[in-house]
Scaffold this motif. Structure first.
Motif, short mmCIF file in Angstrom:
data_model
loop_
_atom_site.label_atom_id
_atom_site.label_comp_id
_atom_site.label_asym_id
_atom_site.label_seq_id
_atom_site.Cartn_x
_atom_site.Cartn_y
_atom_site.Cartn_z
N ALA B 243 0.81 -1.21 0.00
CA ALA B 243 0.00 0.00 0.00
C ALA B 243 0.85 1.27 0.00
O ALA B 243 0.34 2.33 -0.33
CB ALA B 243 -0.92 -0.01 1.22
N HIS B 244 2.15 1.16 0.34
CA HIS B 244 2.91 2.38 0.60
C HIS B 244 3.00 3.30 -0.62
O HIS B 244 2.89 4.51 -0.48
CB HIS B 244 4.30 2.03 1.11
N ALA B 245 3.19 2.72 -1.80
CA ALA B 245 3.35 3.58 -2.98
C ALA B 245 2.04 4.30 -3.29
O ALA B 245 2.04 5.49 -3.64
CB ALA B 245 3.81 2.75 -4.17
N ALA B 246 0.95 3.58 -3.13
CA ALA B 246 -0.35 4.20 -3.37
C ALA B 246 -0.59 5.33 -2.37
O ALA B 246 -1.10 6.40 -2.72
CB ALA B 246 -1.45 3.15 -3.26
N ILE B 247 -0.19 5.09 -1.15
CA ILE B 247 -0.38 6.11 -0.12
C ILE B 247 0.47 7.34 -0.43
O ILE B 247 0.01 8.48 -0.33
CB ILE B 247 -0.05 5.53 1.28
N ALA B 248 1.71 7.10 -0.85
CA ALA B 248 2.59 8.23 -1.18
C ALA B 248 2.03 9.02 -2.35
O ALA B 248 2.03 10.26 -2.33
CB ALA B 248 4.00 7.72 -1.48
N ALA B 249 1.55 8.31 -3.36
CA ALA B 249 0.99 9.01 -4.53
C ALA B 249 -0.23 9.82 -4.11
O ALA B 249 -0.42 10.96 -4.56
CB ALA B 249 0.60 7.99 -5.60
N TYR B 250 -1.01 9.23 -3.25
CA TYR B 250 -2.21 9.92 -2.79
C TYR B 250 -1.84 11.16 -1.96
O TYR B 250 -2.42 12.23 -2.12
CB TYR B 250 -3.05 8.96 -1.94
N ALA B 251 -0.85 10.98 -1.09
CA ALA B 251 -0.40 12.12 -0.27
C ALA B 251 0.07 13.25 -1.17
O ALA B 251 -0.28 14.42 -0.97
CB ALA B 251 0.72 11.68 0.66
N ALA B 252 0.86 12.90 -2.20
CA ALA B 252 1.37 13.93 -3.11
C ALA B 252 0.21 14.64 -3.78
O ALA B 252 0.21 15.87 -3.92
CB ALA B 252 2.31 13.29 -4.14
N GLY B 253 -0.80 13.86 -4.18
CA GLY B 253 -1.96 14.47 -4.84
C GLY B 253 -2.65 15.48 -3.94
O GLY B 253 -3.00 16.58 -4.37
N GLN B 254 -2.84 15.12 -2.69
CA GLN B 254 -3.50 16.05 -1.77
C GLN B 254 -2.62 17.26 -1.48
O GLN B 254 -3.12 18.38 -1.34
CB GLN B 254 -3.86 15.33 -0.46
N LEU B 255 -1.31 17.03 -1.40
CA LEU B 255 -0.41 18.15 -1.08
C LEU B 255 -0.25 19.10 -2.27
O LEU B 255 0.10 20.26 -2.10
CB LEU B 255 0.96 17.62 -0.64
#
Lengths: 461, 406
Positions: B243-255
């Motif tokens: 899940a980590h890569a998806a979470i990082a991509a998602y975090a970047a999207g929100q940021l």
């Protein structure tokens, strides 16, 4: 507004079942509650006294493994340790299945709900490997026998339970002037954790009439409550702070430290008017609404006070009040209750649960509670799970409920019921037009059943 | 449901991201974000072995303490500064190190001592207090509480792990990418119909569906896996390591949008057994996460971003008998991002001789990890020292500025 059987089962019981008729009166509910505990007999869960022996075995195996570290025999010790841990987890899944089956089959749903309520009120959890499976046995032996008894007996049982003593660090609390503290420098000294939570959470409530000085004094009075090497409760006078302690203006002890002084303070706290108010409000919030009717809270609190905390009378006060029977469904079921009531509506067969391997049981019935916001038996703190509806209906948690409702039933029950009949079985008179429409319009049975379980009419009570 | 001010407040405190979509609230334009820099806090759950990640191969005692977990450049680690070497698992981050966008602080810890429980250690790390049970909210939430101009989108907790450090009275957002609602269009319409007259459910469903659509646009939706249950059963399970890569991509999207703070966890650091394999895998996830953040944020926003990865405690300096290490005390934190002044290993090195250790077994912490976090919040969010020492990290002495940021 008066008693309604369907509403009684939904709001105060385990939810509607196609196989078990709802109660016919409040008197019937209270009488079953005082009768034999049929579900505990039919679906046993280990008693705390038995399960806690596993903690010592866990530590022994862990120690042996550590001692053989890098030496011959390590592999066998490591294997024994791992297998023991796995068996403990499997026990925990099994207890969860038994508790769900009680919800599925009971005619005494109020009892199951009260066990959940009080186990949450007196939240105690295992903080480390040896004790982390003990929450269900704690609910079984410490809470369950007292739900139709007196509040002070339950308070004493909880506050002297080894799991509570370890959870809130009371087992390590030694009076600064005690013999134990003088002898052993490593003792951390006084720990206020349990004393504070007894006042703030278990009895008077956070707005109750106590001060930091009362917390400190109660903590000093509590010194001596600890656990033995075998994880049994003991009162150890050598850890007790010498001298009297004054809590809420009353002085306890002074002579030789004795357990009775602690119990006496707990009884006084249990009978305090602020406790009556706190417990009454919490019950009304839990069973009825996040914004409780003040008249109902006063009514229940008065009965608590007048009866000396006789809990059956307290519940009777709740059930006899017209405000308890407003037909609008309000509180959102927490995840455990949601899944349990869905299993009951589906009439989940005992044989199906018995046929699940431990891992399957976990994946279908226990692990899904975590994304719904309730990592079962591991709430964030001693204040237990939130009561506010909004805490459970977040986008993420609601998505998890819908996913479970759409996917799990067909793995649990085959064939699935016809959604139209299922709407009536699950909701009785609360199956509104929207629900009936969705039941008819769904493309598949699984979606139909899932949508009914997803409806606010099913998620509220 | 009766909508009361209290329920609305409670609701908005928990899922403020719903406010914009909620039909209950008159559309309001959100104030501009309160600051422009970005902060990502990663909790490394399980206790990362600092000595194996940033290896003090220049310390004369080091080699003797680790029998199979040998470190240093001779064992394939990249030399950082002649004293420390970086575990090969983080080699993908070496370009960042060279650019000064990666750094570490060694021998730090929370005030947690002696019991070495993950449960308590993580609670204290996230509470940000000196002792356990002193606060029921988290330090990032307290930052939001004391910063004017923040709203529910300012901070995002990502993933299914509970993020205590963001819990509290200030509204925050939370979502687990890939945990969305893959329903048939018909089921989606019927669910919306069922919830239409219940405002609480209606708003949460709308948000869940909207966040699911965002997932899909990021390519994070759960695919059909060909099993009879399709993707739906899969989503009932707790997320696994991928899940980590998806979470990082998602975090970047929100940021890239309105969010200024993202927090999430990477698990798998409790390496009692065969640490060589376990730690390499965990570091691989950490490296991918940082690189995914860099990629997803793009050069401009990465330039004003700081990533801080912290853990509840370090591990024993001596290797145990199973090729692993046990719970310890002093650890390390990782800093990355275009906003950090990297290329350095900060922190006062305590030494590894028996007398230098904590309890004769663990790396001696020489600084409170909260001190570094506080300086990050000071530099990134403009938080005042008084508020940081008094409210966010009660009782902390920030001392002089370690100069973490450019």
């Amino acid at each position: 507004m008066q008693f309604d059987g369907d509403l009684a089962e939904i709001r105060f019981g385990a939810g509607l079942s196609p196989a078990v008729a709802p109660p016919e009166s409040a008197a019937e509910m209270l009488s079953r509650l005082q009768g034999p505990d049929e579900m505990a007999q039919q679906f046993p869960v280990s008693r705390f006294e038995d399960a806690v022996t596993g903690a010592a075995a866990f530590r022994r195996l862990r120690r042996q493994r550590r001692q053989l570290d890098g030496k011959p025999g390590y592999e066998a010790a490591d294997k024994a340790y791992r297998e023991f841990r796995r068996a403990q987890n499997h026990d925990r899944y099994g207890w969860h299945g038994q508790r769900l089956l009680r919800h599925v089959r009971t005619r005494d749903g109020l009892r199951e709900r009260l066990v959940l309520f009080w186990a949450d009120h007196f939240t105690a959890q295992g903080k480390s490997g040896p004790t982390r499976v003990l929450a269900a046995p704690y609910a079984e032996s410490v809470i369950r026998p007292h739900v139709s008894g007196r509040f002070e007996d339950m308070l004493i049982a909880a506050a002297t339970s080894p799991l509570m003593l370890m959870y809130l660090d009371q087992n390590l609390s030694a009076g600064p002037g005690s013999r134990a503290a003088a002898r052993r420098k490593r003792l951390s000294g006084l720990n206020e954790n349990l004393a504070r939570e007894v006042l703030e959470l278990h009895t008077l409530g956070v707005d109750g009439p106590y001060s930091q000085a009362d917390v400190r004094q109660l903590a000093e009075l509590f010194t001596g409550l600890t656990v033995s090497r075998e994880d049994a409760f003991v009162f150890h006078p050598g850890m007790a702070e010498p001298g009297p302690e004054t809590v809420l203006g009353k002085t306890y002890g002074g002579g030789k430290p004795e357990l009775e002084q602690v119990l006496s303070a707990l009884r006084d706290l249990a009978r305090h008017p602020a406790t009556a108010q706190h417990i009454a409000r919490k019950l009304v919030v839990h069973f009825l609404s996040d914004t409780p009717d003040p008249a109902l809270v006063s009514h229940v609190a008065a009965r608590f006070q007048d009866s000396g905390g006789d809990l059956v009378q307290v519940y009777a006060a709740l059930l006899e009040h017209p405000a308890a029977w407003e037909p609008q469904l309000r509180n959102v079921k927490p995840p455990f209750d949601y899944v349990a009531s869905a299993c009951r509506a589906l009439a989940l067969p005992e044989t199906r649960v018995a046929g699940l391997r431990p891992g399957q049981l976990n994946r279908l019935l226990l692990a899904p509670l975590t994304p719904m916001g309730q990592r079962w038996e591991f709430s964030g703190g001693p204040d237990g799970w939130p009561e506010e509806d909004a805490a459970w209906v977040t986008p993420q948690a609601l998505a998890a409920r819908l996913r479970w409702a759409m996917a799990a039933p067909r793995r649990l029950v085959q064939p699935l019921p016809d959604p139209r009949g299922f709407a009536a079985a699950a909701l009785g008179g609360f199956a509104n037009e929207r629900v009936m429409f969705a039941a008819r319009a769904a493309e598949t049975e699984a979606e139909g059943v899932g949508l009914i379980l997803a409806s606010p009419a099913f998620q509220r009570r | 449901m009766q909508l009361t001010r209290r329920s609305l407040l409670a609701r908005s405190a928990l899922l403020g991201c719903s406010l914009a979509a909620s039909p209950l609230v008159t559309p309001v334009s959100f104030a501009a974000a309160p600051w422009d820099t970005r902060l990502v806090v990663i909790i490394l759950r399980g206790g990362m072995d600092a000595l194996d990640v940033v290896q003090p191969y220049g310390d004369p005692q080091f080699a003797g303490l680790r029998r199979t977990l040998s470190g240093g450049p001779a064992a394939g680690a990249a030399d950082l500064d002649g004293f420390y070497a970086l575990h090969p698992g983080l080699a993908p981050l070496l370009p960042l190190w060279r650019k000064g966008e990666l750094g570490f602080v060694h021998a730090v810890s929370t005030p947690y001592r002696d019991r070495r429980s993950h449960f308590d250690g993580q609670d204290l790390l996230e509470a940000g207090t000196a002792g356990l049970g002193e606060a029921r909210d988290g330090w990032l939430n307290r930052l939001l509480q004391q910063t004017p101009g923040t709203d529910a989108r300012t901070a995002f907790a990502i993933g299914q792990e509970r993020m205590l450090l963001l819990e509290g009275a200030a509204p925050v957002s939370q979502w687990a990418p890939g945990a969305g609602l893959a329903m048939s269009p018909q089921a989606e319409r019927l669910a919306a119909l069922l919830m239409e007259d219940d405002p609480l459910f209606h708003a949460a469903l709308n948000d869940a569906l909207e966040l699911t659509r965002q997932d899909m646009s990021l390519g994070l939706e759960e695919g059909e896996d060909g099993s009879p249950d399709g993707g739906t059963m899969g989503m009932m399970r707790a997320p696994k390591g991928e899940a980590h890569a998806a979470i990082a991509a998602y975090a970047a999207g929100q940021l890239r949008g309105d969010s200024r703070i993202a927090a999430f966890s990477i698990n798998g650091w409790d390496t009692h057994y065969r640490q060589a394999g376990g730690l390499k895998a965990a570091l691989g996830r950490l490296a991918e996460t940082v690189l995914e953040l860099q990629r997803g944020l793009g050069p401009q926003i990465w330039g004003k971003t700081a990533v801080a990865a912290v853990t509840e405690f370090g591990r024993t300096v001596r290797e145990n008998g199973t090729g692993g290490t046990d719970h310890g005390t002093g650890g390390a934190m990782l800093l990355a991002g275009g906003a950090v002044r990297g290329g350095r290993v900060l922190g006062r090195w305590p030494g590894l001789a028996e007398a230098d250790l904590y309890d004769r077994r663990d790396l001696m912490p020489t600084a409170d990890v909260r001190r570094y976090l506080a300086w990050l919040l000071h530099g990134l969010a403009g938080a005042q020292k008084s508020g940081l020492e008094g409210g966010v990290f009660p009782g902390l002495a920030m001392e002089e500025d370690p100069g973490l940021l450019l």
